[in-house]
Design a protein around this motif. Structure first.
Motif, mmCIF file in Angstrom:
data_model
loop_
_atom_site.group_PDB
_atom_site.id
_atom_site.type_symbol
_atom_site.label_atom_id
_atom_site.label_comp_id
_atom_site.label_asym_id
_atom_site.label_seq_id
_atom_site.Cartn_x
_atom_site.Cartn_y
_atom_site.Cartn_z
ATOM 1 N N CYS A 1 0.828 -1.328 0.044
ATOM 2 C CA CYS A 1 -0.100 0.224 0.107
ATOM 3 C C CYS A 1 0.737 1.269 0.109
ATOM 4 O O CYS A 1 1.723 1.407 0.889
ATOM 5 C CB CYS A 1 -0.968 -0.079 1.384
ATOM 6 S SG CYS A 1 -2.206 1.391 1.269
ATOM 7 N N VAL A 2 0.776 2.122 -0.685
ATOM 8 C CA VAL A 2 1.333 3.631 -0.701
ATOM 9 C C VAL A 2 0.463 4.530 -0.634
ATOM 10 O O VAL A 2 0.853 5.707 -0.376
ATOM 11 C CB VAL A 2 1.848 3.675 -2.546
ATOM 12 C CG1 VAL A 2 3.129 2.669 -2.581
ATOM 13 C CG2 VAL A 2 0.830 3.541 -3.506
ATOM 14 N N ALA A 3 -0.905 4.376 -0.514
ATOM 15 C CA ALA A 3 -1.971 5.426 0.006
ATOM 16 C C ALA A 3 -3.387 4.743 0.462
ATOM 17 O O ALA A 3 -3.603 4.034 -0.183
ATOM 18 C CB ALA A 3 -1.845 6.413 -1.260
ATOM 19 N N THR A 4 -3.873 5.494 1.255
ATOM 20 C CA THR A 4 -5.133 5.247 1.832
ATOM 21 C C THR A 4 -6.085 6.374 2.071
ATOM 22 O O THR A 4 -5.220 7.420 2.249
ATOM 23 C CB THR A 4 -5.113 4.717 3.264
ATOM 24 O OG1 THR A 4 -4.002 3.307 3.191
ATOM 25 C CG2 THR A 4 -6.553 4.007 3.700
ATOM 26 N N VAL A 5 -7.067 6.356 1.369
ATOM 27 C CA VAL A 5 -8.104 7.655 1.410
ATOM 28 C C VAL A 5 -9.086 7.207 2.135
ATOM 29 O O VAL A 5 -9.890 6.204 1.701
ATOM 30 C CB VAL A 5 -8.287 7.955 -0.184
ATOM 31 C CG1 VAL A 5 -9.436 9.122 0.128
ATOM 32 C CG2 VAL A 5 -7.290 8.317 -0.828
ATOM 33 N N LEU A 6 -9.416 7.780 3.226
ATOM 34 C CA LEU A 6 -10.544 7.733 3.975
ATOM 35 C C LEU A 6 -11.584 8.624 4.134
ATOM 36 O O LEU A 6 -11.183 9.834 4.706
ATOM 37 C CB LEU A 6 -10.029 7.354 5.685
ATOM 38 C CG LEU A 6 -11.062 6.892 6.731
ATOM 39 C CD1 LEU A 6 -11.576 5.358 6.251
ATOM 40 C CD2 LEU A 6 -10.370 7.075 7.922
ATOM 41 N N ALA A 7 -12.768 8.366 3.656
ATOM 42 C CA ALA A 7 -13.725 9.274 3.497
ATOM 43 C C ALA A 7 -13.389 10.643 2.760
ATOM 44 O O ALA A 7 -13.751 11.871 3.130
ATOM 45 C CB ALA A 7 -14.353 9.695 4.748
ATOM 46 N N GLY A 8 -12.522 10.412 1.728
ATOM 47 C CA GLY A 8 -12.050 11.539 1.071
ATOM 48 C C GLY A 8 -10.784 12.278 1.299
ATOM 49 O O GLY A 8 -10.145 13.024 0.757
ATOM 50 N N ARG A 9 -10.302 11.870 2.734
ATOM 51 C CA ARG A 9 -9.138 12.231 3.261
ATOM 52 C C ARG A 9 -7.855 11.280 2.742
ATOM 53 O O ARG A 9 -7.964 10.301 3.199
ATOM 54 C CB ARG A 9 -9.146 12.639 4.725
ATOM 55 C CG ARG A 9 -10.221 13.634 5.204
ATOM 56 C CD ARG A 9 -10.384 13.755 6.467
ATOM 57 N NE ARG A 9 -10.750 12.466 7.346
ATOM 58 C CZ ARG A 9 -10.021 11.743 7.964
ATOM 59 N NH1 ARG A 9 -8.911 12.045 8.321
ATOM 60 N NH2 ARG A 9 -10.432 10.846 8.503
ATOM 61 N N LEU A 10 -6.699 11.918 2.688
ATOM 62 C CA LEU A 10 -5.322 11.208 2.503
ATOM 63 C C LEU A 10 -4.899 10.845 3.764
ATOM 64 O O LEU A 10 -4.295 11.765 4.296
ATOM 65 C CB LEU A 10 -4.626 11.977 1.568
ATOM 66 C CG LEU A 10 -3.295 11.110 1.130
ATOM 67 C CD1 LEU A 10 -3.441 10.001 0.324
ATOM 68 C CD2 LEU A 10 -2.345 12.244 0.351
ATOM 69 N N VAL A 11 -5.304 9.767 4.246
ATOM 70 C CA VAL A 11 -4.716 9.537 5.759
ATOM 71 C C VAL A 11 -3.428 8.644 5.762
ATOM 72 O O VAL A 11 -2.824 8.620 6.940
ATOM 73 C CB VAL A 11 -5.767 8.858 6.464
ATOM 74 C CG1 VAL A 11 -6.841 9.476 6.841
ATOM 75 C CG2 VAL A 11 -6.037 7.498 5.731
ATOM 76 N N HIS A 12 -2.889 8.170 4.581
ATOM 77 C CA HIS A 12 -1.597 7.371 4.638
ATOM 78 C C HIS A 12 -1.014 7.742 3.279
ATOM 79 O O HIS A 12 -1.778 7.397 2.157
ATOM 80 C CB HIS A 12 -1.984 5.890 4.821
ATOM 81 C CG HIS A 12 -0.494 5.196 4.412
ATOM 82 N ND1 HIS A 12 0.873 5.487 5.160
ATOM 83 C CD2 HIS A 12 -0.292 4.298 3.380
ATOM 84 C CE1 HIS A 12 1.673 4.555 4.364
ATOM 85 N NE2 HIS A 12 0.929 3.873 3.444
ATOM 86 N N ARG A 13 0.379 8.027 3.093
ATOM 87 C CA ARG A 13 1.006 8.102 1.897
ATOM 88 C C ARG A 13 2.522 7.725 2.167
ATOM 89 O O ARG A 13 3.103 8.329 3.213
ATOM 90 C CB ARG A 13 1.114 9.523 1.266
ATOM 91 C CG ARG A 13 1.657 9.756 0.269
ATOM 92 C CD ARG A 13 1.549 11.278 -0.317
ATOM 93 N NE ARG A 13 2.058 11.263 -1.896
ATOM 94 C CZ ARG A 13 2.051 12.258 -2.325
ATOM 95 N NH1 ARG A 13 1.391 13.404 -2.082
ATOM 96 N NH2 ARG A 13 2.533 12.510 -3.674
ATOM 97 N N ALA A 14 2.908 6.614 1.436
ATOM 98 C CA ALA A 14 4.050 6.267 1.695
ATOM 99 C C ALA A 14 5.261 7.182 1.372
ATOM 100 O O ALA A 14 4.966 7.776 0.447
ATOM 101 C CB ALA A 14 4.439 5.052 0.634
ATOM 102 N N ARG A 15 6.279 7.352 1.907
ATOM 103 C CA ARG A 15 7.280 8.015 1.471
ATOM 104 C C ARG A 15 8.229 7.693 0.518
ATOM 105 O O ARG A 15 8.287 6.302 0.364
ATOM 106 C CB ARG A 15 8.440 8.319 2.694
ATOM 107 C CG ARG A 15 7.531 9.124 4.004
ATOM 108 C CD ARG A 15 8.324 9.111 5.253
ATOM 109 N NE ARG A 15 7.800 9.649 6.364
ATOM 110 C CZ ARG A 15 8.246 9.771 7.725
ATOM 111 N NH1 ARG A 15 9.518 9.247 7.831
ATOM 112 N NH2 ARG A 15 7.543 10.396 8.550
#
Length: 216
Positions: A202-216
């Motif tokens: 996983c490089v990114a997670t979007v929760l209810a429209g918010r970017l809550v995780h982004r891999a460096r």
């Protein structure tokens, strides 16, 4: 601001895969889904985020209670002493004997953050409603709580694919226009590679429209 999330392959689940696809997100909802050129043409002012590999619905974690209250998630400042992986069994029991509420709450929050880093946006219940630490942390996280599925085999794992399910059985909800914008991006070329390598890609997670995780 409306945001378009684009990837070489979008797998909505329940609908056909979209090569060079995109998902437009407005607030906490999906405003459009389809080929990148069509979505961007319909929303020319949108901000575009491009991800490698796959864009899928957010995943469902089927063993959240065990992962949040049955083990300890070390703080990075404790890594020299405790390592970085969740602590189970006798080591967890040893720590629990002297753990105050603040330290336990920190472990639960870190457990939720690690789930987000594995593309998780949905948790299978039930969770202990009488546990104020757990109840507060989950409520503040914004993760969706779902009814429990049949218990998966094997030990709990932060990777929702560890039990061997395919994408359709592992997502929280399909991507649909008008649906909640819960997405995950993985740096793998297709679903077979995702299932083989797991959600650690996983490089990114979007929760209810918010970017809550982004891999460096």
């Amino acid at each position: 601001m409306l945001t378009i999330h684009a990837a070489p392959l979008v797998l909505p689940v329940g609908a056909a895969a979209v090569v060079d696809g995109a998902v437009a997100v407005d607030g906490d909802r999906i405003a459009a889904l389809g080929p990148y050129e069509e979505v961007t043409a319909a929303h020319p002012a949108a901000r575009v985020r491009r991800w490698p590999g796959l864009l899928t619905p957010g995943l469902r974690q089927d063993r959240p209670a065990e992962l949040l209250t049955g083990c300890y998630h070390p703080d990075p400042r404790e890594s020299a002493e405790l390592g970085e992986l969740p602590l189970w069994g006798a080591e967890f029991e040893r720590l629990s004997a002297t753990m105050d509420a603040a330290r336990r709450a920190g472990s639960v929050r870190r457990g939720l953050q690690r789930m987000l880093r594995h593309g998780t946006t949905h948790l299978a219940g039930p969770l202990d409603a009488a546990d104020p630490v757990l109840r507060t942390a989950v409520s503040r996280s914004g993760l969706v709580l779902l009814p429990p599925p049949p218990a998966p085999p094997g030990p709990p794992d932060l990777d929702p694919f560890a039990a061997g399910g395919d994408l359709a059985r592992t997502v929280g909800a399909p991507l649909t226009v008008g649906g909640r914008a819960d997405l995950a991006a993985f740096d793998v070329p297709d679903e077979a590679a995702l299932r083989a390598g797991g959600a650690r890609a996983c490089v990114a997670t979007v929760l209810a429209g918010r970017l809550v995780h982004r891999a460096r």
